[in-house]
Design an enzyme around this catalytic site. Structure first.
Site, short mmCIF file in Angstrom:
data_model
loop_
_atom_site.label_atom_id
_atom_site.label_comp_id
_atom_site.label_asym_id
_atom_site.label_seq_id
_atom_site.Cartn_x
_atom_site.Cartn_y
_atom_site.Cartn_z
N GLY A 138 -134.16 -68.69 -14.44
CA GLY A 138 -134.76 -67.38 -14.33
C GLY A 138 -133.76 -66.38 -13.79
O GLY A 138 -132.77 -66.75 -13.14
N GLY A 151 -135.18 -72.60 -14.69
CA GLY A 151 -136.12 -72.20 -15.74
C GLY A 151 -135.80 -72.78 -17.10
O GLY A 151 -136.69 -72.92 -17.94
N GLU A 172 -131.62 -75.20 -6.76
CA GLU A 172 -132.27 -74.15 -5.97
C GLU A 172 -132.01 -74.24 -4.47
O GLU A 172 -132.02 -73.21 -3.78
CB GLU A 172 -133.78 -74.18 -6.23
CG GLU A 172 -134.18 -73.64 -7.60
CD GLU A 172 -133.93 -74.60 -8.73
OE1 GLU A 172 -133.99 -74.18 -9.91
OE2 GLU A 172 -133.65 -75.80 -8.46
N ASP A 193 -138.65 -75.38 -8.68
CA ASP A 193 -139.98 -74.94 -9.12
C ASP A 193 -140.18 -75.29 -10.59
O ASP A 193 -139.76 -76.32 -11.04
CB ASP A 193 -140.18 -73.46 -8.81
CG ASP A 193 -139.25 -72.55 -9.61
OD1 ASP A 193 -138.11 -72.97 -9.91
OD2 ASP A 193 -139.65 -71.41 -9.93
#
Length: 336
Positions: free
Chosen positions: A68, A117, A140, A148
């Site tokens: 992302g 992502g 991350e 996530d």
């Protein structure tokens, strides 16, 4: 970030195969809210059509999808625009859930970088094809965030303690490692990757797995470096608490263990605590429950000093020297 530029995603149907091309090569095909929404709309529109498969790919020679557009999320946090951040994560996680339940086989062509992502787009689908240039990771904790896009669901379901290792350290997997862990399902050489969509179109009645196996070259899984240290991974990262993981790595003292310790020491302490708790719980939850927990966590984590500092050091100033907070984590950032 609210709207995709006209050509950031190229979407079409050709000979019964839906094709979605991420088209931001200069940004390593990083996802914006508009891009994610466009992909989601396409999948919704195609649900009632007789497609044999849907193919995801990335443009350019470097990446499938680097994740992302987290730098923009930091800008939203600094500006106090919580609604914009919420739209991005909610839209992205809705797409992750749709991919996981999609009635048509989804085939992701992973050539180059696939992180964050990018794994959210690919790993929830049935087929993940890697080339010799594939690099997969959930990095991350190194930017003050946490794995996530449903990672709290799929990482705990990898063999042994591999998922905990990948989530805490952000270790990068090559094609052999990706196949060994199951994050990838097939290997196709990069110079044959363009043939995948045509092969699926030419053989609409054949199982996708069979079509991909016809294109597959010699699998590199026997060369997996992760497989060689699997026993150490399971023993060290299978420990019940972070402190014990670090003690076991110190005890091992092997080159792999030293590298893992170095990665942990470089990560955000807050992110390590959140990630360990999140992954420890994830095995007993559904994907929907995991995504809901992750969405709730984003609302607090993206406002923390570690997130703002981690993204600054990695993506803004690029000095790679984040100044992490060492104090005890705020209880509000812990998964429930």
């Amino acid at each position: 970030m609210a709207d995709a530029a006209e050509n950031d995603v190229v979407i079409d149907v050709h000979r019964g195969v839906g094709r979605i091309l991420l088209n931001r090569p200069k940004a390593l095909n990083a996802l914006t809210t508009g891009m994610v929404a466009a992909i989601d709309r396409a999948l919704v529109a195609w649900e009632g059509t007789p497609l044999s498969a849907v193919v995801f790919a990335g443009s350019g020679a470097k990446a499938f999808c680097a994740g992302g557009d987290i730098r923009t999320i930091r800008e939203y946090s600094l500006a106090g625009d919580a609604d914009a951040s919420e739209r991005f994560f909610a839209t992205e996680y809705r797409l992750n859930a749709r991919i996981a339940a999609y009635p048509v086989p989804i085939v992701s062509l992973i050539d180059g970088v696939c992180m964050g992502g990018g794994l959210g787009l690919s790993v929830h689908g049935a087929f993940r094809v890697v080339t010799e240039k594939a690099v997969l990771a959930m990095p991350e904790t190194g930017i003050g965030f946490f794995p996530d896009i449903g990672a709290s669901y799929f990482l705990p379901r990898l063999p042994g303690a591999i998922g905990m290792y990948l989530g805490l350290t952000g270790h990068r997997l090559d094609a052999a490692d990706a196949l060994y862990t199951g994050l990838a399902t097939h290997f196709v050489a990069g110079d044959s990757l363009d043939a995948v969509a045509d092969a699926l179109a030419d053989n609409p009645g054949d199982p996708v797995d069979v079509v991909l196996n016809r294109l597959a070259g010699c699998s590199p899984v026997a060369g997996s470096g992760l497989a060689k240290v699997r026993g150490e991974v399971d023993w060290a990262f299978g420990a019940p608490v972070l402190g014990e993981i670090e003690k076991r790595l110190h005890h091992l003292g092997t080159p792999w263990a030293v590298a893992a310790l170095t990665a942990l020491e470089a990560a955000s302490p807050q992110s390590l605590e959140i990630t360990h708790a999140l992954l420890a719980r994830g095995r007993q939850h559904t994907l929907r429950q995991c995504l809901d927990t992750e969405l709730a966590l984003t609302r607090t984590v993206i406002r923390t000093p570690d997130f703002l500092e981690g993204v600054r050091a990695a993506l803004v100033d690029k000095d790679r020297s984040p100044a992490w907070r060492r104090a005890a984590d705020d209880a509000r950032t812990q998964p429930t």
